[in-house]
Motif scaffolding. Sequence first.
Motif, mmCIF file in Angstrom:
data_model
loop_
_atom_site.group_PDB
_atom_site.id
_atom_site.type_symbol
_atom_site.label_atom_id
_atom_site.label_comp_id
_atom_site.label_asym_id
_atom_site.label_seq_id
_atom_site.Cartn_x
_atom_site.Cartn_y
_atom_site.Cartn_z
ATOM 1 N N ASN A 1 0.826 -1.208 0.000
ATOM 2 C CA ASN A 1 0.000 0.000 0.000
ATOM 3 C C ASN A 1 0.863 1.262 0.000
ATOM 4 O O ASN A 1 0.663 2.171 0.803
ATOM 5 N N ASP A 2 1.841 1.294 -0.894
ATOM 6 C CA ASP A 2 2.717 2.465 -1.056
ATOM 7 C C ASP A 2 3.340 2.924 0.258
ATOM 8 O O ASP A 2 3.459 4.121 0.525
ATOM 9 N N GLY A 3 3.713 1.957 1.109
ATOM 10 C CA GLY A 3 4.371 2.288 2.364
ATOM 11 C C GLY A 3 3.438 2.755 3.469
ATOM 12 O O GLY A 3 3.885 3.129 4.549
ATOM 13 N N LYS A 4 2.134 2.725 3.227
ATOM 14 C CA LYS A 4 1.163 3.204 4.213
ATOM 15 C C LYS A 4 0.512 2.043 4.956
ATOM 16 O O LYS A 4 0.198 1.016 4.363
ATOM 17 N N VAL A 5 0.289 2.255 6.256
ATOM 18 C CA VAL A 5 -0.481 1.302 7.053
ATOM 19 C C VAL A 5 -1.928 1.774 6.989
ATOM 20 O O VAL A 5 -2.270 2.822 7.526
ATOM 21 N N LEU A 6 -2.762 1.023 6.297
ATOM 22 C CA LEU A 6 -4.144 1.443 6.066
ATOM 23 C C LEU A 6 -5.163 0.659 6.886
ATOM 24 O O LEU A 6 -6.361 0.884 6.757
ATOM 25 N N GLY A 7 -4.685 -0.242 7.730
ATOM 26 C CA GLY A 7 -5.561 -1.022 8.588
ATOM 27 C C GLY A 7 -4.808 -2.225 9.096
ATOM 28 O O GLY A 7 -3.701 -2.521 8.623
ATOM 29 N N PRO A 8 -5.377 -2.915 10.069
ATOM 30 C CA PRO A 8 -4.706 -4.125 10.543
ATOM 31 C C PRO A 8 -4.718 -5.192 9.453
ATOM 32 O O PRO A 8 -5.637 -5.266 8.639
ATOM 33 N N LYS A 9 -3.653 -5.999 9.453
ATOM 34 C CA LYS A 9 -3.601 -7.126 8.517
ATOM 35 C C LYS A 9 -4.576 -8.195 9.024
ATOM 36 O O LYS A 9 -4.783 -8.325 10.229
ATOM 37 N N PRO A 10 -5.174 -8.968 8.126
ATOM 38 C CA PRO A 10 -6.122 -10.001 8.571
ATOM 39 C C PRO A 10 -5.556 -10.941 9.630
ATOM 40 O O PRO A 10 -6.262 -11.318 10.564
ATOM 41 N N ILE A 11 -4.279 -11.293 9.530
ATOM 42 C CA ILE A 11 -3.684 -12.188 10.527
ATOM 43 C C ILE A 11 -3.660 -11.515 11.905
ATOM 44 O O ILE A 11 -3.813 -12.165 12.933
ATOM 45 N N GLU A 12 -3.482 -10.182 11.932
ATOM 46 C CA GLU A 12 -3.514 -9.443 13.196
ATOM 47 C C GLU A 12 -4.918 -9.417 13.790
ATOM 48 O O GLU A 12 -5.091 -9.439 15.006
#
Length: 140
Positions: free
Chosen positions: A35-46
């Motif tokens: 995502n272009d270096g952006k954290v846009l939400g928790p990963k599904p595994i998280e």
Amino acid sequence: MALNAVVKWMGEGIVFEGTTPEGAKLVMAGPSEMNDGKVLGPKPIEVLLHAVAACTSVDTIAMLKSKGAEISEYEVIVTGERGCVAPKPINKMHLIYNIKGKKMNSDMLKEILETAFSVESGVANTYKSNITWSFNLIEE
């Protein structure tokens, strides 16, 4: 009992919105490198880690309150270990319950957490990783 969820791609990047039958929303995303270096939400595994903590917490708080406990602070810290080979499932999980309050003791909390994990939590009992837990009780 049937359960259902809807997950839709948000149209850009690797970002998804989950919706429950009641209309509650949850955003999940791929890792930042997707995502272009952006954290846009928790990963599904998280989200799996959060789900185990939240599900056991629903039961834990309800049982503590039913026994007259007065909870002033409550948090769960979850750590997990993933396998090294794809699909890299979580193969180990540990939850630390930090609970502060009155009218509770270590024996009560241990019994409640054992019940939450072995009997009550659908998430913890569905997810068959090596899950362990401990707690820190701060009596007021």
